[in-house]
Each structure stands twice: as C-alpha cells, then as structure tokens.
Scaffold this motif. Sequence first.
Motif, short mmCIF file in Angstrom:
data_model
loop_
_atom_site.label_atom_id
_atom_site.label_comp_id
_atom_site.label_asym_id
_atom_site.label_seq_id
_atom_site.Cartn_x
_atom_site.Cartn_y
_atom_site.Cartn_z
N UNK A 77 -5.47 2.57 -2.77
CA UNK A 77 -5.64 4.13 -2.21
C UNK A 77 -4.04 4.65 -2.45
N UNK A 78 -3.94 5.98 -2.85
CA UNK A 78 -2.80 6.46 -3.08
C UNK A 78 -1.65 6.07 -2.13
N UNK A 79 -2.01 6.47 -0.91
CA UNK A 79 -1.03 6.20 0.36
C UNK A 79 -0.66 4.69 0.24
N UNK A 80 -1.33 3.72 -0.03
CA UNK A 80 -1.02 2.34 -0.11
C UNK A 80 -0.06 2.17 -1.17
N UNK A 81 -0.43 2.72 -2.23
CA UNK A 81 0.23 2.45 -3.59
C UNK A 81 1.76 3.23 -3.48
N UNK A 82 1.78 4.21 -2.62
CA UNK A 82 3.15 5.09 -2.45
C UNK A 82 4.11 3.77 -1.72
N UNK A 83 3.46 3.02 -0.86
CA UNK A 83 4.31 2.26 -0.01
C UNK A 83 4.56 0.62 -0.96
N UNK A 84 3.66 0.62 -2.05
CA UNK A 84 4.06 -0.82 -2.67
C UNK A 84 4.17 -0.56 -4.27
N UNK A 85 3.69 0.44 -4.82
CA UNK A 85 3.70 0.28 -6.29
C UNK A 85 4.88 0.54 -7.07
N UNK A 86 5.80 1.17 -6.25
CA UNK A 86 7.18 1.08 -6.90
C UNK A 86 7.72 0.06 -6.98
N UNK A 87 7.69 -1.05 -6.37
CA UNK A 87 8.25 -2.38 -6.22
C UNK A 87 7.36 -3.39 -6.61
N UNK A 88 6.17 -3.32 -6.40
CA UNK A 88 5.21 -4.47 -6.53
C UNK A 88 3.95 -4.37 -7.43
N UNK A 89 3.55 -5.60 -7.85
CA UNK A 89 2.31 -5.59 -8.54
C UNK A 89 1.67 -6.81 -8.05
N UNK A 90 0.39 -6.78 -7.85
CA UNK A 90 -0.54 -7.63 -7.25
C UNK A 90 -1.78 -8.21 -8.05
N UNK A 91 -2.17 -9.51 -7.71
CA UNK A 91 -3.24 -10.10 -8.50
C UNK A 91 -4.15 -10.77 -7.28
N UNK A 92 -5.27 -10.85 -7.82
CA UNK A 92 -6.23 -11.03 -6.56
C UNK A 92 -7.06 -12.10 -6.97
N UNK A 93 -7.64 -12.81 -5.93
CA UNK A 93 -8.69 -13.76 -5.92
C UNK A 93 -9.54 -14.25 -4.66
N UNK A 94 -10.34 -15.01 -4.88
CA UNK A 94 -11.02 -15.33 -3.50
C UNK A 94 -11.67 -16.39 -3.68
N UNK A 95 -11.93 -17.02 -2.36
CA UNK A 95 -12.79 -18.15 -2.39
C UNK A 95 -14.22 -17.83 -1.88
N UNK A 96 -15.16 -18.98 -1.55
CA UNK A 96 -16.46 -18.60 -0.85
C UNK A 96 -16.43 -19.15 0.31
N UNK A 97 -17.14 -18.87 1.22
CA UNK A 97 -17.32 -19.28 2.64
C UNK A 97 -17.38 -20.78 2.87
N UNK A 98 -16.01 -20.95 3.23
CA UNK A 98 -15.74 -22.44 3.71
C UNK A 98 -15.00 -22.44 5.02
N UNK A 99 -14.48 -23.67 5.12
CA UNK A 99 -13.67 -23.74 6.31
C UNK A 99 -12.40 -23.15 6.05
N UNK A 100 -11.61 -22.72 7.21
CA UNK A 100 -10.30 -22.08 7.01
C UNK A 100 -9.32 -22.83 6.18
N UNK A 101 -9.20 -24.22 6.46
CA UNK A 101 -8.11 -24.88 5.77
C UNK A 101 -8.93 -24.96 4.27
#
Length: 163
Positions: free
Chosen positions: A27-51
């Motif tokens: 979202x452009x507004x989210x990027x406004x708050x973060x993009x100037x100084x941040x870059x993000x990578x993403x990942x995910x698990x699959x349904x498991x215990x919290x730990x």
Amino acid sequence: MRKQKYSGFIYGEGSGDKNFIVRLFEIPKFKFHTEKNWTFNYGNASGSSVETVLFKCRKAILNRSYDLILCFIDVDKLKQDFGKKWFIEQKKLEKKYSDIYIIWQYDNAEDEYKKALSEDSKGKRKINKLAKEKINKFINSEFWNRILKPIKNKEIELKKLNI
C-alpha cells in the motif's frame, strides 16, 4: 534506485497470511512509512504449533542478516494448545525467540481482518479475499499500528546506533 538502509524479514504462519502481508506492505501509505529506509523479504510456514512456526522462521533466516524480523502468529493455536496457561507460554516464547518480534494476531488473522474491515460473519476464505480486495481499509487500523510500531522503533534504535 536508492539503496535501502535497513532490511527486514516478514514471516507469516501460512501462505495466506504471507500473501496478505505482502499486499499490506505494498500500500502506498505503508511504503511512505517504510520504503525510504527499509526493504523486506518474506516467508511463511504452514499450519503448525506456534513454536514450530517460530523455529521455521528462525531457520529461514539462518546465515542471513536482517535488522528486524517480524513473525505473525495467531493466538488461537496457543490457546488451543495451552488452555488457560496460554499467556504464560506466550511470554516464554517471546523470551526464547527474543531475536524475532512477534506480531500476535488476536485470535487469528481472519479476526484481525474482520475488525479492520468492520465485518462480522464471513468464512475464512471470504474474509481473506475481502481483506485483499479492500486492503486500504487497513490503513491506521489497530493491526496496522501494531505492525508499524516495531518497524519505527527499530529504525529509531538503529539511527541512534548510526547504523
């Protein structure tokens, strides 16, 4: 293109969570708050215990360096596994995985989406689809602020350290 100062890793409990989070961060507004100084990578698990999700998050970043690691966890699984003592387990996990900032989703991601969208009774698939379609409704929501807060705090901390 300007090089980002800070790097973050965003980890969701499942692919649906990850896909939603990626959309939110675009979202452009989210990027406004973060993009100037941040870059993000993403990942995910699959349904498991919290730990298990936290362990997989840590494993996903092994041999990589990030300034901030955010992991999105549903509290309902913690409540299911630990009953009335879920809060105690939550604190133990936060301490054990102190290198990861946990965004607790109360009770689950879909409930967070319903709150932000002001929706009551939609099924999991419908609310996930609606959340992606109406992503701008999340701007300035309580969920939005819980995500931005650790990013902003980490940025302030890193600036003080001149990193």
